[in-house]
Design an enzyme around this catalytic site. Structure first.
Site, mmCIF file in Angstrom:
data_model
loop_
_atom_site.group_PDB
_atom_site.id
_atom_site.type_symbol
_atom_site.label_atom_id
_atom_site.label_comp_id
_atom_site.label_asym_id
_atom_site.label_seq_id
_atom_site.Cartn_x
_atom_site.Cartn_y
_atom_site.Cartn_z
ATOM 1 C CB VAL A 200 -1.236 -2.023 -8.917
ATOM 2 C CG1 VAL A 200 -1.385 -2.952 -7.705
ATOM 3 C CG2 VAL A 200 -2.212 -2.180 -9.992
ATOM 4 N N GLY A 201 -0.128 -0.284 -6.270
ATOM 5 C CA GLY A 201 0.785 -0.055 -4.934
ATOM 6 C C GLY A 201 1.532 1.254 -5.431
ATOM 7 N N GLY A 202 0.931 2.292 -5.838
ATOM 8 C CA GLY A 202 1.503 3.474 -6.039
ATOM 9 C C GLY A 202 1.533 4.394 -5.116
ATOM 10 N N GLY A 203 1.229 4.077 -3.836
ATOM 11 C CA GLY A 203 1.650 4.896 -2.959
ATOM 12 C C GLY A 203 1.250 6.067 -3.028
ATOM 13 C CG ASP A 224 -0.983 1.564 -2.176
ATOM 14 O OD1 ASP A 224 -0.902 0.653 -1.155
ATOM 15 O OD2 ASP A 224 0.127 1.965 -2.592
ATOM 16 C CG ASP A 244 -7.153 -6.941 -1.342
ATOM 17 O OD1 ASP A 244 -6.285 -7.316 -1.992
ATOM 18 O OD2 ASP A 244 -7.656 -7.814 -0.240
ATOM 19 C CE LYS A 258 6.300 3.125 -8.737
ATOM 20 N NZ LYS A 258 4.818 3.084 -8.574
ATOM 21 C CG HIS A 262 10.237 -7.335 -4.830
ATOM 22 N ND1 HIS A 262 11.729 -6.530 -4.644
ATOM 23 C CD2 HIS A 262 9.473 -6.467 -4.422
ATOM 24 C CE1 HIS A 262 11.304 -5.576 -4.100
ATOM 25 N NE2 HIS A 262 9.939 -5.569 -3.816
#
Length: 358
Positions: A200-203, A224, A244, A258, A262
């Site tokens: 997730v959000g692996g670009g 992503d 999303d 990853k 945060h």
């Protein structure tokens, strides 16, 4: 009459040194690294195949004689900060001073697989530097980030409207992923028994490709924002999906996050984790969520490492309304999202690998 507030003159002078050190370093540290990369100094030294003298470097860069002293000043400061090493070499029967790379400056080589040069370029862009001058205004603006205050939009909207900055952002995230991949090489056990995983959000898929190479039988999905993955091509065991993460996450045995959580506050983090839990809900004992994140351990970590983690917390809080978390804060977030247990393992110098189980 003036007052020393109970401090001796020596303590006042020490305080002045401490203040000036941080005041000057605020801009100089990052901008000297930017200067070093823009001139290609790490690559010049690397391609020289030995430490380089100041005259040799000045000649290579075609620096005007009037600027050689200034260049020497910057190089000396970078050496003091650990980005260069000053050595003595024999040059045409003379012993001369020369500059060599350190482990830190080797990470600035543009052609290296482990280059963090894109990260330096990203964080020294004018919009990123200017944002920090708005801290006072940010303090009184309810729920707005520094980017909201300085750019008029959040980071994600800004990147969506600025392709060049979005490209650099993705490159910098990919460069950081290469560092994680180096650490993950010793953690193959994390992916054992996993048949499918969603990053997730692996670009652009830097980490997913590394997982595919190490585990050819694992089906990897990079998930992503649509504008990140729309022009990317997959392989037999790698695919790209736009979407999303606040809506839903593709189902898999494991979900990898990853440095994602945060970026977000606890309410948003809880929603993301709930969607992760739903994605692995029918996978039984194989189902898990794998986090790569910072865990703040004040009083346990070395002072300098704690300083880095606290600085990262300031960045996340001010720029994105996110946060770095202590173990207790992570535990509460996991339990609030409906998970039952977790394990934390050291990964890199400042990152941890966390497995959480439904």
């Amino acid at each position: 009459m003036g007052s020393n507030h109970g401090c001796s003159a020596n303590e006042i002078f020490e305080g002045q040194i401490h203040l000036y050190k941080h005041l000057y370093a605020h801009v100089l540290d990052s901008m000297s690294l930017k200067w070093m990369i823009e001139l290609g100094i790490p690559d010049i030294i690397h391609n020289h195949h030995q430490p380089i003298t100041l005259p040799e470097l000045a000649s290579t860069l075609q620096i005007p004689l009037t600027k050689v002293r200034g260049v020497q000043s910057l190089l000396r400061y970078l050496a003091h900060c650990g980005f260069l090493q000053i050595v003595r070499i024999h040059h045409h029967t003379e012993e001369k001073e020369a500059y060599a790379l350190t482990a830190a400056s080797q990470l600035l080589l543009k052609g290296s697989d482990l280059s963090l040069a894109p990260m330096v370029e990203l964080l020294t862009k004018p919009h990123a530097v200017h944002a920090w001058s708005q801290l006072k205004k940010w303090t009184y603006e309810d729920d707005l980030t520094l980017f909201d205050v300085s750019l008029g939009s959040n980071l994600w909207d800004f990147l969506g409207k600025n392709p060049e900055n979005n490209k650099l952002f993705n490159e910098s995230m990919a460069s950081d992923s290469q560092m994680m991949n180096l650490a993950l090489r010793g953690c193959n056990w994390v992916f054992e028994g996993v048949e499918s995983i969603v990053d997730v959000g692996g670009g652009t898929g830097t980490t997913a490709r590394a997982i595919c190479d190490a585990f050819p039988n694992v089906k990897c999905t990079v998930f992503d924002r649509p504008q990140v993955v729309e022009n990317l091509s997959g392989t037999n065991n790698l695919r790209y999906v736009g979407g999303d993460m606040f809506e839903s996450i593709p189902k898999a045995d494991a979900v990898l996050l990853k440095l994602i959580l945060h970026d977000w506050n606890d309410n948003d983090g809880k929603k993301i984790l709930e969607n992760c839990k739903e994605a692995i809900s029918d996978k039984g004992k194989r189902g898990r969520v794998i986090l790569i994140e910072t865990v703040i351990n004040e009083g346990q970590d070395e002072h300098g490492l704690t300083g880095l983690k606290l600085a990262m917390d300031v960045r996340m809080t001010c720029l994105l309304n996110g946060k770095e978390r202590s173990e207790e804060e992570w535990k509460k977030l996991f339990m609030d999202a409906g998970f039952q247990s977790y394990k934390i393992y050291p990964l890199t110098g400042y990152l941890s690998l966390i497995e959480i189980y439904p």
